[in-house]
Design a protein around this motif. Sequence first.
Motif, mmCIF file in Angstrom:
data_model
loop_
_atom_site.group_PDB
_atom_site.id
_atom_site.type_symbol
_atom_site.label_atom_id
_atom_site.label_comp_id
_atom_site.label_asym_id
_atom_site.label_seq_id
_atom_site.Cartn_x
_atom_site.Cartn_y
_atom_site.Cartn_z
ATOM 1 N N PHE A 175 -43.003 -11.718 -13.262
ATOM 2 C CA PHE A 175 -42.982 -12.296 -14.600
ATOM 3 C C PHE A 175 -41.570 -12.152 -15.160
ATOM 4 O O PHE A 175 -40.999 -11.060 -15.143
ATOM 5 C CB PHE A 175 -43.987 -11.563 -15.501
ATOM 6 C CG PHE A 175 -44.130 -12.167 -16.864
ATOM 7 C CD1 PHE A 175 -45.096 -13.132 -17.097
ATOM 8 C CD2 PHE A 175 -43.312 -11.778 -17.910
ATOM 9 C CE1 PHE A 175 -45.233 -13.699 -18.354
ATOM 10 C CE2 PHE A 175 -43.442 -12.331 -19.168
ATOM 11 C CZ PHE A 175 -44.411 -13.302 -19.390
ATOM 12 N N TYR B 167 -44.268 -9.958 -21.617
ATOM 13 C CA TYR B 167 -45.017 -9.496 -20.457
ATOM 14 C C TYR B 167 -46.306 -8.770 -20.850
ATOM 15 O O TYR B 167 -47.379 -9.070 -20.339
ATOM 16 C CB TYR B 167 -44.126 -8.584 -19.599
ATOM 17 C CG TYR B 167 -44.874 -7.845 -18.530
ATOM 18 C CD1 TYR B 167 -45.332 -8.529 -17.408
ATOM 19 C CD2 TYR B 167 -45.140 -6.486 -18.639
ATOM 20 C CE1 TYR B 167 -46.035 -7.855 -16.419
ATOM 21 C CE2 TYR B 167 -45.834 -5.822 -17.656
ATOM 22 C CZ TYR B 167 -46.281 -6.507 -16.550
ATOM 23 O OH TYR B 167 -46.987 -5.854 -15.584
ATOM 24 N N THR C 284 -48.934 -11.208 -22.358
ATOM 25 C CA THR C 284 -49.479 -12.095 -21.322
ATOM 26 C C THR C 284 -50.409 -11.334 -20.393
ATOM 27 O O THR C 284 -51.497 -11.801 -20.071
ATOM 28 C CB THR C 284 -48.331 -12.744 -20.516
ATOM 29 O OG1 THR C 284 -47.494 -13.457 -21.420
ATOM 30 C CG2 THR C 284 -48.862 -13.697 -19.469
ATOM 31 N N ARG C 285 -50.003 -10.153 -19.962
ATOM 32 C CA ARG C 285 -50.836 -9.371 -19.039
ATOM 33 C C ARG C 285 -52.154 -8.983 -19.693
ATOM 34 O O ARG C 285 -53.205 -9.027 -19.065
ATOM 35 C CB ARG C 285 -50.089 -8.126 -18.571
ATOM 36 C CG ARG C 285 -50.874 -7.369 -17.516
ATOM 37 C CD ARG C 285 -50.047 -6.343 -16.811
ATOM 38 N NE ARG C 285 -50.839 -5.727 -15.762
ATOM 39 C CZ ARG C 285 -50.385 -4.792 -14.961
ATOM 40 N NH1 ARG C 285 -49.148 -4.379 -15.058
ATOM 41 N NH2 ARG C 285 -51.172 -4.273 -14.035
ATOM 42 N N THR D 187 -52.206 -10.982 -14.784
ATOM 43 C CA THR D 187 -50.953 -11.246 -14.073
ATOM 44 C C THR D 187 -51.068 -12.502 -13.218
ATOM 45 O O THR D 187 -50.070 -13.069 -12.815
ATOM 46 C CB THR D 187 -50.560 -10.055 -13.169
ATOM 47 O OG1 THR D 187 -51.591 -9.832 -12.205
ATOM 48 C CG2 THR D 187 -50.347 -8.799 -13.987
ATOM 49 N N THR E 9 -48.219 -17.237 -14.692
ATOM 50 C CA THR E 9 -47.138 -17.202 -13.716
ATOM 51 C C THR E 9 -47.582 -17.780 -12.386
ATOM 52 O O THR E 9 -46.856 -18.504 -11.745
ATOM 53 C CB THR E 9 -46.656 -15.749 -13.508
ATOM 54 O OG1 THR E 9 -47.781 -14.932 -13.200
ATOM 55 C CG2 THR E 9 -45.955 -15.232 -14.718
#
Length: 199
Positions: free
Chosen positions: A77, A164, A167-168, A173, A194
């Motif tokens: 990422f 990050y 988003t995670r 992921t 991603t």
Amino acid sequence: MEFLAEKIKLAPGHKFLVDGFTFAKRPGAIGIELVDMTKLLQERKQLKEQGLTISLTVFYMKAIALAVQKYPLMHAFLEKYAVYHPDAVDVGMPVSGTTNFAPIAVVRSVDSKDLLTITKEFEIAATKRIREEAQTIKFLGWVERLFFFRFLRKWLIRISQNRYKFTRKEIGTIQMTNPGTKGLSMSISNHIATTVLVI
């Protein structure tokens, strides 16, 4: 000639979702690999005969987790000038909710779990996300009132989607999606994660 249509204004919170899809990043590359599923389907049938029902989605989750472990560059990422390599594979899968907003159920650390555990955790995550869907839309409606100009929502979305940790937490992921490609030889989806596995 007159073109008639019913115009329905979006409910609070939905503008935010529409803006989110409008500003979503498109993939920089697309790779397609055809896979022979014969052995997997035989294994699944044997498990079913033993009383263990495991959906194909769970097998796909495990397969993508093993694939990105083998090819870690697919599991990275980019945030500003740093590249993050997650310590585990968290798989996100959109689930059918009560609106056209598809909440994403995230199963954490799929790479280190067995199929039965993934199955149970996916069911729990999906149920939780569907239950939270109305509350999420309501929250987005509140945020929409604060960021009532589109350029402000665009700014907030860009800040969020390029983080990050955010988003995670929200989509994992890796994100899987199922656009209903039965009978099609290939389909390319539009996505924001991603890496995406299209089933």
